[in-house]
Design an enzyme around this catalytic site. Sequence first.
Site, PDB file in Angstrom:
ATOM      1  N   ARG A 157       0.768  -1.431  -0.003  1.00 59.31           N
ATOM      2  CA  ARG A 157       0.083   0.001  -0.101  1.00 59.31           C
ATOM      3  C   ARG A 157       0.831   1.096  -0.100  1.00 59.31           C
ATOM      4  NH1 ARG A 157      -2.425  -3.293   3.774  1.00 59.31           N
ATOM      5  NH2 ARG A 157      -4.406  -3.952   3.480  1.00 59.31           N
TER       6      ARG A 157
ATOM      7  N   SER B  10      11.209   1.663   5.670  1.00 61.90           N
ATOM      8  CA  SER B  10      10.412   0.370   6.326  1.00 61.90           C
ATOM      9  C   SER B  10      10.942  -0.085   7.598  1.00 61.90           C
ATOM     10  CB  SER B  10      10.744  -0.688   5.100  1.00 61.90           C
ATOM     11  OG  SER B  10      12.120  -0.943   4.881  1.00 61.90           O
ATOM     12  N   ARG B  11      11.899  -0.928   7.456  1.00 63.80           N
ATOM     13  CA  ARG B  11      12.544  -1.503   8.740  1.00 63.80           C
ATOM     14  C   ARG B  11      13.979  -1.481   8.766  1.00 63.80           C
ATOM     15  NH1 ARG B  11       8.411  -0.264  10.947  1.00 63.80           N
ATOM     16  NH2 ARG B  11       7.178  -1.565  12.297  1.00 63.80           N
TER      17      ARG B  11
ATOM     18  N   GLU C 188      17.408   0.678  17.396  1.00 67.46           N
ATOM     19  CA  GLU C 188      16.603   2.030  17.686  1.00 67.46           C
ATOM     20  C   GLU C 188      16.444   2.289  19.022  1.00 67.46           C
ATOM     21  OE1 GLU C 188      13.328   2.538  15.088  1.00 67.46           O
ATOM     22  OE2 GLU C 188      14.281   2.138  13.213  1.00 67.46           O
TER      23      GLU C 188
ATOM     24  N   HIS D 135      12.525   7.819  12.945  1.00 63.39           N
ATOM     25  CA  HIS D 135      11.503   6.876  12.882  1.00 63.39           C
ATOM     26  C   HIS D 135       9.977   7.482  13.101  1.00 63.39           C
ATOM     27  CE1 HIS D 135      10.250   2.526  12.996  1.00 63.39           C
ATOM     28  NE2 HIS D 135       9.217   3.064  12.559  1.00 63.39           N
TER      29      HIS D 135
END
Length: 325
Positions: A157, A237-238, A267, A286
């Site tokens: 998406r 994303s990650r 993180e 983030h």
Amino acid sequence: MTKPRIFIPHRIAESALAMLGERCTLDYRDIEEKLDDAAFFAGLEQADGLMIYSRHKISADVLDRAPRLRIVSNIAVGYDNLDLNELTARGIMATNTPDVLTETTADLTFALLMAAARRIPEADRYVKDGRWNEWLPSLMLGKDVHGAVIGIVGMGRIGEAVARRAKGFGMRILYHNRTRKEEAERSLGAEYAGLDDLLRRSDYVVVMTPLTPETTGLIGERELALMKPDAILINTSRGRVVDEQALIHALSERRIAGAGLDVYAVEPVSRDNPLLSMPNVVTLPHIGSATRETRENMALKAARNMLAGLFGERPENLLNPSVFS
């Protein structure tokens, strides 16, 4: 009938809190900071439901302290913080909050691309540090975005939403995904490409894939070596989808031109991480979904998932449907 008890170890939108409070007993901590382990485990002991952000890792040892738990409602799209197999084995539902943050995260992703391309944070510091003494033809030369080739790795998406923005800039859109997205190809003019081909041809590589065992380290030393020397890598994303050490090496050796990062292997990112001292890297904390409107909508969706699960209905965003069935 005793109301189910929900443990919420951090601040959420008041509208979501009110929705939950009408039908449940709340153990709510109105704080931004992450609870220490002792307080978190104490809250779990009597919880029927747990509502958390993805900074909380839910594993077997955590679940051992939650004997009554029936549902974990994650206020995030990604759910790599949840041990889904363990939750399923214990009959505990898990949910997430897709859709509501799609456009907001796509906005941030494209803003990060623009900032890295045109060296906006670097130029801002240059002016504020008082170093702008005269106009020079070579001052802060960046890289064009309009008409460039964007390669999107992971056409979910959010990936499609980024592609819509890229189309508005007249960019040529390549994408790599587990499955072809024929509608996106028709409506956006997107072209499917193998990963290696995408990396070789793209001026901007945008990583949008979720973190799974298969995607961990997906962009590593070999993949970075395929990129153009003037290409820029964007990751919202990650962090662990990209091999961070390989990225640091590629950037320091100027094998790629730059990067824009909202996520990191660990993180919060360590202060001594070399990425933070590189002028060709834009670093964000983030904040992909960080707008007031979106965070409230995420909390409301998480609250609806929670109430459905606690009162015998199938949550809309159930991640382990076998538990419900």
